[in-house]
Design a protein around this motif. Structure first.
Motif, PDB file in Angstrom:
ATOM      1  N   PHE A 126       0.069  11.177  -3.737  1.00 45.97           N
ATOM      2  CA  PHE A 126      -0.567  11.287  -2.421  1.00 45.97           C
ATOM      3  C   PHE A 126      -2.034  10.882  -2.490  1.00 45.97           C
ATOM      4  CE2 PHE A 126      -2.564  13.848   1.029  1.00 45.97           C
ATOM      5  CZ  PHE A 126      -1.946  13.204   2.094  1.00 45.97           C
ATOM      6  N   GLY A 127      -2.712  11.234  -3.587  1.00 51.31           N
ATOM      7  CA  GLY A 127      -4.103  10.819  -3.781  1.00 51.31           C
ATOM      8  C   GLY A 127      -4.218   9.303  -3.853  1.00 51.31           C
ATOM      9  N   ILE A 128      -3.283   8.682  -4.578  1.00 52.47           N
ATOM     10  CA  ILE A 128      -3.267   7.210  -4.671  1.00 52.47           C
ATOM     11  C   ILE A 128      -2.998   6.593  -3.302  1.00 52.47           C
ATOM     12  CG2 ILE A 128      -2.031   5.233  -5.660  1.00 52.47           C
ATOM     13  CD1 ILE A 128      -1.594   6.961  -8.161  1.00 52.47           C
ATOM     14  N   TYR A 129      -2.109   7.232  -2.541  1.00 56.43           N
ATOM     15  CA  TYR A 129      -1.822   6.743  -1.192  1.00 56.43           C
ATOM     16  C   TYR A 129      -3.080   6.762  -0.318  1.00 56.43           C
ATOM     17  CZ  TYR A 129      -0.560   7.044   3.716  1.00 56.43           C
ATOM     18  OH  TYR A 129      -0.521   6.852   5.074  1.00 56.43           O
ATOM     19  N   LEU A 130      -3.869   7.836  -0.414  1.00 50.42           N
ATOM     20  CA  LEU A 130      -5.094   7.930   0.378  1.00 50.42           C
ATOM     21  C   LEU A 130      -6.087   6.839  -0.010  1.00 50.42           C
ATOM     22  CD1 LEU A 130      -5.623  11.810   0.420  1.00 50.42           C
ATOM     23  CD2 LEU A 130      -4.866  10.369   2.316  1.00 50.42           C
ATOM     24  N   LEU A 164       8.638  10.645 -16.353  1.00 46.18           N
ATOM     25  CA  LEU A 164       7.944  11.075 -17.580  1.00 46.18           C
ATOM     26  C   LEU A 164       7.904  12.596 -17.697  1.00 46.18           C
ATOM     27  CD1 LEU A 164       4.952   8.543 -17.534  1.00 46.18           C
ATOM     28  CD2 LEU A 164       6.995   8.464 -18.987  1.00 46.18           C
ATOM     29  N   GLN A 165       8.718  13.279 -16.906  1.00 47.19           N
ATOM     30  CA  GLN A 165       8.853  14.739 -16.948  1.00 47.19           C
ATOM     31  C   GLN A 165       7.592  15.472 -16.490  1.00 47.19           C
ATOM     32  OE1 GLN A 165      11.911  15.931 -17.627  1.00 47.19           O
ATOM     33  NE2 GLN A 165      12.527  13.791 -17.921  1.00 47.19           N
ATOM     34  N   VAL A 166       6.790  14.815 -15.665  1.00 45.95           N
ATOM     35  CA  VAL A 166       5.627  15.494 -15.088  1.00 45.95           C
ATOM     36  C   VAL A 166       6.117  16.425 -13.976  1.00 45.95           C
ATOM     37  CG1 VAL A 166       3.446  15.157 -13.842  1.00 45.95           C
ATOM     38  CG2 VAL A 166       4.129  13.545 -15.630  1.00 45.95           C
ATOM     39  N   LYS A 167       5.476  17.573 -13.841  1.00 47.07           N
ATOM     40  CA  LYS A 167       5.884  18.521 -12.810  1.00 47.07           C
ATOM     41  C   LYS A 167       5.885  17.853 -11.438  1.00 47.07           C
ATOM     42  CE  LYS A 167       4.404  22.827 -15.046  1.00 47.07           C
ATOM     43  NZ  LYS A 167       3.530  24.017 -14.912  1.00 47.07           N
ATOM     44  N   GLU A 168       6.876  18.209 -10.651  1.00 47.28           N
ATOM     45  CA  GLU A 168       7.048  17.565  -9.340  1.00 47.28           C
ATOM     46  C   GLU A 168       5.818  17.722  -8.446  1.00 47.28           C
ATOM     47  OE1 GLU A 168      10.065  17.735  -5.476  1.00 47.28           O
ATOM     48  OE2 GLU A 168      10.603  18.751  -7.340  1.00 47.28           O
ATOM     49  N   THR A 169       5.239  18.924  -8.412  1.00 46.78           N
ATOM     50  CA  THR A 169       4.070  19.167  -7.564  1.00 46.78           C
ATOM     51  C   THR A 169       2.891  18.297  -7.980  1.00 46.78           C
ATOM     52  OG1 THR A 169       4.768  21.472  -7.288  1.00 46.78           O
ATOM     53  CG2 THR A 169       2.497  20.923  -6.683  1.00 46.78           C
ATOM     54  N   VAL A 170       2.664  18.221  -9.308  1.00 43.26           N
ATOM     55  CA  VAL A 170       1.560  17.401  -9.836  1.00 43.26           C
ATOM     56  C   VAL A 170       1.794  15.931  -9.527  1.00 43.26           C
ATOM     57  CG1 VAL A 170       0.335  16.681 -11.917  1.00 43.26           C
ATOM     58  CG2 VAL A 170       1.066  19.068 -11.662  1.00 43.26           C
ATOM     59  N   ALA A 171       3.023  15.467  -9.749  1.00 41.75           N
ATOM     60  CA  ALA A 171       3.358  14.063  -9.507  1.00 41.75           C
ATOM     61  C   ALA A 171       3.144  13.685  -8.046  1.00 41.75           C
ATOM     62  CB  ALA A 171       4.800  13.786  -9.922  1.00 41.75           C
ATOM     63  N   CYS A 215      -5.254   3.882  -1.372  1.00 39.42           N
ATOM     64  CA  CYS A 215      -4.669   2.619  -0.894  1.00 39.42           C
ATOM     65  C   CYS A 215      -4.876   2.473   0.611  1.00 39.42           C
ATOM     66  CB  CYS A 215      -3.181   2.565  -1.222  1.00 39.42           C
ATOM     67  SG  CYS A 215      -2.801   2.344  -2.971  1.00 39.42           S
ATOM     68  N   ASN A 216      -4.769   3.590   1.324  1.00 41.89           N
ATOM     69  CA  ASN A 216      -4.975   3.562   2.770  1.00 41.89           C
ATOM     70  C   ASN A 216      -6.416   3.192   3.114  1.00 41.89           C
ATOM     71  OD1 ASN A 216      -4.087   4.303   5.619  1.00 41.89           O
ATOM     72  ND2 ASN A 216      -5.789   5.715   5.334  1.00 41.89           N
ATOM     73  N   SER A 217      -7.367   3.658   2.296  1.00 42.61           N
ATOM     74  CA  SER A 217      -8.771   3.313   2.518  1.00 42.61           C
ATOM     75  C   SER A 217      -9.001   1.812   2.329  1.00 42.61           C
ATOM     76  CB  SER A 217      -9.674   4.107   1.568  1.00 42.61           C
ATOM     77  OG  SER A 217      -9.556   5.491   1.804  1.00 42.61           O
ATOM     78  N   VAL A 218      -8.437   1.266   1.258  1.00 43.31           N
ATOM     79  CA  VAL A 218      -8.539  -0.186   1.022  1.00 43.31           C
ATOM     80  C   VAL A 218      -7.889  -0.946   2.167  1.00 43.31           C
ATOM     81  CG1 VAL A 218      -7.861  -2.088  -0.498  1.00 43.31           C
ATOM     82  CG2 VAL A 218      -8.639   0.082  -1.479  1.00 43.31           C
ATOM     83  N   TRP A 219      -6.751  -0.448   2.647  1.00 46.29           N
ATOM     84  CA  TRP A 219      -6.043  -1.055   3.768  1.00 46.29           C
ATOM     85  C   TRP A 219      -6.924  -1.092   5.022  1.00 46.29           C
ATOM     86  CZ3 TRP A 219      -2.388  -3.876   5.865  1.00 46.29           C
ATOM     87  CH2 TRP A 219      -1.878  -3.586   7.126  1.00 46.29           C
ATOM     88  N   GLN A 220      -7.684  -0.027   5.259  1.00 49.99           N
ATOM     89  CA  GLN A 220      -8.571   0.018   6.419  1.00 49.99           C
ATOM     90  C   GLN A 220      -9.721  -0.981   6.279  1.00 49.99           C
ATOM     91  OE1 GLN A 220      -7.992   1.512   9.211  1.00 49.99           O
ATOM     92  NE2 GLN A 220      -6.193   2.642   8.512  1.00 49.99           N
ATOM     93  N   TYR A 221     -10.282  -1.082   5.081  1.00 46.35           N
ATOM     94  CA  TYR A 221     -11.309  -2.104   4.837  1.00 46.35           C
ATOM     95  C   TYR A 221     -10.724  -3.497   5.085  1.00 46.35           C
ATOM     96  CZ  TYR A 221     -14.756   0.986   2.567  1.00 46.35           C
ATOM     97  OH  TYR A 221     -15.711   1.947   2.307  1.00 46.35           O
ATOM     98  N   PHE A 222      -9.515  -3.710   4.605  1.00 47.23           N
ATOM     99  CA  PHE A 222      -8.852  -5.010   4.753  1.00 47.23           C
ATOM    100  C   PHE A 222      -8.652  -5.365   6.218  1.00 47.23           C
ATOM    101  CE2 PHE A 222      -4.858  -7.303   5.438  1.00 47.23           C
ATOM    102  CZ  PHE A 222      -5.087  -8.467   4.712  1.00 47.23           C
ATOM    103  N   SER A 273       0.816  -1.218   0.000  1.00 45.52           N
ATOM    104  CA  SER A 273       0.000   0.000   0.000  1.00 45.52           C
ATOM    105  C   SER A 273       0.851   1.270   0.000  1.00 45.52           C
ATOM    106  CB  SER A 273      -0.937   0.005   1.215  1.00 45.52           C
ATOM    107  OG  SER A 273      -0.193   0.078   2.414  1.00 45.52           O
ATOM    108  N   VAL A 274       2.090   1.153   0.487  1.00 44.90           N
ATOM    109  CA  VAL A 274       3.005   2.305   0.463  1.00 44.90           C
ATOM    110  C   VAL A 274       3.829   2.319  -0.819  1.00 44.90           C
ATOM    111  CG1 VAL A 274       4.967   3.387   1.628  1.00 44.90           C
ATOM    112  CG2 VAL A 274       3.123   2.392   2.977  1.00 44.90           C
ATOM    113  N   SER A 275       4.190   1.131  -1.321  1.00 45.12           N
ATOM    114  CA  SER A 275       5.033   1.039  -2.515  1.00 45.12           C
ATOM    115  C   SER A 275       4.331   1.543  -3.770  1.00 45.12           C
ATOM    116  CB  SER A 275       5.472  -0.417  -2.733  1.00 45.12           C
ATOM    117  OG  SER A 275       6.207  -0.891  -1.640  1.00 45.12           O
ATOM    118  N   ILE A 276       3.021   1.285  -3.885  1.00 41.59           N
ATOM    119  CA  ILE A 276       2.279   1.684  -5.092  1.00 41.59           C
ATOM    120  C   ILE A 276       2.340   3.193  -5.332  1.00 41.59           C
ATOM    121  CG2 ILE A 276      -0.028   1.810  -6.138  1.00 41.59           C
ATOM    122  CD1 ILE A 276      -0.584  -0.941  -4.890  1.00 41.59           C
TER     123      ILE A 276
END
Length: 236
Positions: free
Chosen positions: A139-143, A127-134, A145-152, A113-116
């Motif tokens: 962080f959105g993906i982490y949130l 891929l040269q995406v701006k650092e802030t956007v990346a 994944c954290n929700s799935v982790w809580q369900y689990f 859940s942290v590695s993803i």
């Protein structure tokens, strides 16, 4: 002399509250609300000392990477006992039962859940995406994944299934209960924001109580949904 006896009696009552098997007087005289915010606030108020102790033990047993998933599972087990039964007689024993149970399964999923989100951030930056956007996307993906982790965590606490089955059910519950999943994401975001905003002032006092309060909130949100899932699977 009488005042002195009253003073020592108050000290004894205060010390008793820190004992692992302490049962608040309110639990013996007041009925626990059935569900919702009233139940959450009732548990928060009546078991304040237990939540404080659980958060303290949680922080002490959180060795980076190695035991954070197990410690979170232990905290979840105590909060699930509170949510389901309205009281937990020995939070100490309950915590370490949850800590030891299926240690490596939780370690594997916790690392995943942290590695993803970390891998996603690295990929976007390559891929040269701006650092802030990346970082925002990661962080959105982490949130999520954290929700799935809580369900689990809740499902594994109440269902004796394999890792893959509980993970599949957790993902399905997260996708089919988007309102609750959104609330979990917002709660995690607010909790993180408060810690960052208060840093470095009052971080430790907040964290020592906040982790247990947050986990109890997550359990109170997920358990009604998981309970319906259990009923459905028992009838199939």
């Amino acid at each position: 002399m009488k005042k002195k006896n009253v003073f020592f009696k108050k000290i004894q009552e205060t010390v008793k509250k820190w004992h692992p098997d302490y049962v608040p007087a309110q639990d013996l005289t007041e009925p626990v609300p059935e569900a919702g915010w009233k139940r959450y606030v009732f548990l928060l108020r009546n078991h304040f000392v237990k939540l404080l102790c659980c958060s303290s033990v949680y922080l002490l047993t959180c060795i980076p990477v190695v035991t954070i998933p197990a410690a979170t599972a232990g905290l979840c087990h105590v909060m699930m006992e509170l949510e389901r039964k309205g009281n937990v007689v020995s939070w100490w024993n309950a915590y370490f039962v949850g800590f030891r149970d299926r240690f490596f399964d939780r370690l594997l999923l916790g690392l995943g859940s942290v590695s993803i989100p970390c891998c996603m951030a690295i990929l976007l930056l390559s891929l040269q995406v701006k650092e802030t956007v990346a970082l925002c996307i990661a962080f959105g993906i982490y949130l999520l994944c954290n929700s799935v982790w809580q369900y689990f965590l809740v499902l594994q606490d109440v269902m004796d299934l394999k890792l893959g089955q509980n993970l599949r059910n957790a993902v399905l519950l997260a996708l089919t209960n988007l309102k609750t999943t959104l609330v979990l994401v917002v709660c995690a975001l607010v909790f993180t924001g408060i810690i960052l905003y208060l840093f470095p002032y009052w971080v430790i006092p907040f964290a020592f109580f906040g982790f247990a309060a947050k986990q109890l909130l997550f359990c109170s949100l997920i358990w009604p949904i998981a309970k319906q899932r259990l009923v459905v699977e028992e009838n199939v």
